[in-house]
Write a protein that holds these residues in place. Structure first.
Motif, PDB file in Angstrom:
ATOM      1  N   MET A   1       0.854  -1.175   0.000  1.00 54.01           N
ATOM      2  CA  MET A   1       0.000   0.000   0.000  1.00 54.01           C
ATOM      3  C   MET A   1       0.900   1.240   0.000  1.00 54.01           C
ATOM      4  N   ILE A   2       0.515   2.211  -0.814  1.00 48.19           N
ATOM      5  CA  ILE A   2       1.241   3.480  -0.843  1.00 48.19           C
ATOM      6  C   ILE A   2       0.240   4.628  -0.763  1.00 48.19           C
ATOM      7  N   LEU A   3       0.744   5.769  -0.371  1.00 45.78           N
ATOM      8  CA  LEU A   3      -0.031   7.001  -0.359  1.00 45.78           C
ATOM      9  C   LEU A   3       0.578   7.909  -1.421  1.00 45.78           C
ATOM     10  N   VAL A   4      -0.263   8.361  -2.344  1.00 48.55           N
ATOM     11  CA  VAL A   4       0.185   9.228  -3.435  1.00 48.55           C
ATOM     12  C   VAL A   4      -0.277  10.642  -3.129  1.00 48.55           C
ATOM     13  N   ARG A   5       0.654  11.595  -3.202  1.00 47.95           N
ATOM     14  CA  ARG A   5       0.312  13.006  -3.014  1.00 47.95           C
ATOM     15  C   ARG A   5       0.370  13.688  -4.368  1.00 47.95           C
ATOM     16  N   SER A   6      -0.701  14.400  -4.723  1.00 42.13           N
ATOM     17  CA  SER A   6      -0.751  15.082  -6.015  1.00 42.13           C
ATOM     18  C   SER A   6      -1.281  16.497  -5.854  1.00 42.13           C
ATOM     19  N   ARG A   7      -0.889  17.353  -6.794  1.00 40.42           N
ATOM     20  CA  ARG A   7      -1.370  18.735  -6.760  1.00 40.42           C
ATOM     21  C   ARG A   7      -2.851  18.751  -7.099  1.00 40.42           C
ATOM     22  N   LEU A   8      -3.608  19.517  -6.361  1.00 40.71           N
ATOM     23  CA  LEU A   8      -5.044  19.634  -6.617  1.00 40.71           C
ATOM     24  C   LEU A   8      -5.322  20.350  -7.933  1.00 40.71           C
ATOM     25  N   THR A   9      -4.435  21.235  -8.349  1.00 43.94           N
ATOM     26  CA  THR A   9      -4.674  22.037  -9.549  1.00 43.94           C
ATOM     27  C   THR A   9      -4.658  21.219 -10.832  1.00 43.94           C
ATOM     28  N   ASP A  10      -3.765  20.208 -10.910  1.00 39.99           N
ATOM     29  CA  ASP A  10      -3.639  19.463 -12.164  1.00 39.99           C
ATOM     30  C   ASP A  10      -3.420  17.957 -12.008  1.00 39.99           C
ATOM     31  N   GLY A  11      -3.282  17.475 -10.787  1.00 38.08           N
ATOM     32  CA  GLY A  11      -3.116  16.040 -10.567  1.00 38.08           C
ATOM     33  C   GLY A  11      -1.688  15.537 -10.680  1.00 38.08           C
ATOM     34  N   LEU A  12      -0.723  16.433 -10.915  1.00 43.12           N
ATOM     35  CA  LEU A  12       0.676  16.023 -11.014  1.00 43.12           C
ATOM     36  C   LEU A  12       1.113  15.398  -9.693  1.00 43.12           C
ATOM     37  N   ILE A  13       1.663  14.198  -9.763  1.00 45.81           N
ATOM     38  CA  ILE A  13       2.103  13.508  -8.552  1.00 45.81           C
ATOM     39  C   ILE A  13       3.371  14.166  -8.043  1.00 45.81           C
ATOM     40  N   ASP A  14       3.325  14.550  -6.780  1.00 45.91           N
ATOM     41  CA  ASP A  14       4.396  15.300  -6.149  1.00 45.91           C
ATOM     42  C   ASP A  14       5.188  14.444  -5.167  1.00 45.91           C
ATOM     43  N   GLY A  15       4.632  13.320  -4.760  1.00 42.81           N
ATOM     44  CA  GLY A  15       5.335  12.470  -3.810  1.00 42.81           C
ATOM     45  C   GLY A  15       4.554  11.205  -3.513  1.00 42.81           C
ATOM     46  N   SER A  41      -3.302   3.725  -2.569  1.00 43.77           N
ATOM     47  CA  SER A  41      -3.285   2.825  -3.722  1.00 43.77           C
ATOM     48  C   SER A  41      -2.495   1.573  -3.379  1.00 43.77           C
ATOM     49  N   ASP A  42      -2.906   0.466  -3.946  1.00 42.82           N
ATOM     50  CA  ASP A  42      -2.128  -0.761  -3.782  1.00 42.82           C
ATOM     51  C   ASP A  42      -1.407  -1.121  -5.081  1.00 42.82           C
ATOM     52  N   THR A  43      -1.097  -0.097  -5.878  1.00 38.71           N
ATOM     53  CA  THR A  43      -0.331  -0.318  -7.103  1.00 38.71           C
ATOM     54  C   THR A  43       1.054  -0.847  -6.759  1.00 38.71           C
ATOM     55  N   GLU A  44       1.613  -1.601  -7.671  1.00 45.20           N
ATOM     56  CA  GLU A  44       2.969  -2.119  -7.470  1.00 45.20           C
ATOM     57  C   GLU A  44       4.005  -1.309  -8.236  1.00 45.20           C
ATOM     58  N   LEU A  45       3.562  -0.212  -8.840  1.00 44.32           N
ATOM     59  CA  LEU A  45       4.480   0.666  -9.554  1.00 44.32           C
ATOM     60  C   LEU A  45       5.403   1.365  -8.569  1.00 44.32           C
ATOM     61  N   GLY A  46       6.632   1.613  -8.997  1.00 42.46           N
ATOM     62  CA  GLY A  46       7.584   2.328  -8.156  1.00 42.46           C
ATOM     63  C   GLY A  46       7.295   3.822  -8.132  1.00 42.46           C
ATOM     64  N   ALA A  47       7.866   4.505  -7.154  1.00 45.92           N
ATOM     65  CA  ALA A  47       7.620   5.934  -6.969  1.00 45.92           C
ATOM     66  C   ALA A  47       8.033   6.747  -8.194  1.00 45.92           C
ATOM     67  N   GLN A  48       9.184   6.428  -8.787  1.00 47.34           N
ATOM     68  CA  GLN A  48       9.650   7.193  -9.950  1.00 47.34           C
ATOM     69  C   GLN A  48       8.729   6.986 -11.145  1.00 47.34           C
ATOM     70  N   GLU A  49       8.339   5.748 -11.400  1.00 52.55           N
ATOM     71  CA  GLU A  49       7.440   5.480 -12.526  1.00 52.55           C
ATOM     72  C   GLU A  49       6.086   6.148 -12.318  1.00 52.55           C
ATOM     73  N   LEU A  50       5.574   6.114 -11.098  1.00 52.77           N
ATOM     74  CA  LEU A  50       4.299   6.780 -10.806  1.00 52.77           C
ATOM     75  C   LEU A  50       4.387   8.272 -11.104  1.00 52.77           C
ATOM     76  N   ALA A  51       5.413   8.925 -10.566  1.00 53.80           N
ATOM     77  CA  ALA A  51       5.537  10.373 -10.727  1.00 53.80           C
ATOM     78  C   ALA A  51       5.774  10.758 -12.184  1.00 53.80           C
ATOM     79  N   GLU A  52       6.515   9.929 -12.909  1.00 56.22           N
ATOM     80  CA  GLU A  52       6.864  10.252 -14.289  1.00 56.22           C
ATOM     81  C   GLU A  52       5.726   9.958 -15.263  1.00 56.22           C
ATOM     82  N   ARG A  53       5.022   8.839 -15.076  1.00 56.87           N
ATOM     83  CA  ARG A  53       4.104   8.347 -16.096  1.00 56.87           C
ATOM     84  C   ARG A  53       2.623   8.362 -15.730  1.00 56.87           C
TER      85      ARG A  53
END
Length: 142
Positions: A1-15, A41-53
């Motif tokens: 399980m991970i917690l994804v933080r994203s900007r409210l303005t555009d959804g860009l993942i920040d952390g 989220s219980d995604t298995e994607l890594g932090a870098q891939e999540l933020a980038e893609r």
């Protein structure tokens, strides 16, 4: 399980935050945060891939569209005259970084001309966007 933080303005993942329990992740939430939204989220994607893609859209992870950074030629003379022309396909307004220096591409001016008066390697990347991602491109002034 991970917690994804994203900007409210555009959804860009920040952390992203990872922990063994949901309680530890919940402790990272900032109540009534005016800048960021949070998604468990219980995604298995890594932090870098999540933020980038990926971005967060309507409370869910959504894949960004791929654009391709293109350049012609990939190797060019380091004489201060020869130019390498850089753009993206499909053409969109975006910011590219050439060795970390930001250069804007617009619909009216979608091509960046790069010259060099000394041999060097250039790495061209896309400034993070909520809607698109791109693989970096390496160029050589020889």
């Amino acid at each position: 399980m991970i917690l994804v933080r994203s900007r409210l303005t555009d959804g860009l993942i920040d952390g992203t935050y990872s922990a063994n329990t949901e309680d530890l992740l919940t402790a990272q939430l900032v109540p009534d945060d005016p800048t960021y939204g949070y998604l468990m989220s219980d995604t298995e994607l890594g932090a870098q891939e999540l933020a980038e893609r990926y971005a967060v859209v309507d409370g869910a992870l959504q894949a960004k569209a791929l654009i391709i950074i293109v350049a012609d030629p990939l190797q060019f003379q380091a004489d201060g005259i020869d130019a390498c022309l850089i753009s993206v396909e499909p053409i969109i307004a975006c910011t590219l970084r050439v060795n970390g220096v930001a250069r804007a591409l617009t619909m009216a001016d979608p091509i960046l001309a790069l010259t060099s008066d000394s041999p060097q390697t250039f790495v061209v990347t896309l400034e993070p966007m909520a809607t698109h991602w791109a693989e970096p491109l390496t160029l050589e002034a020889i």
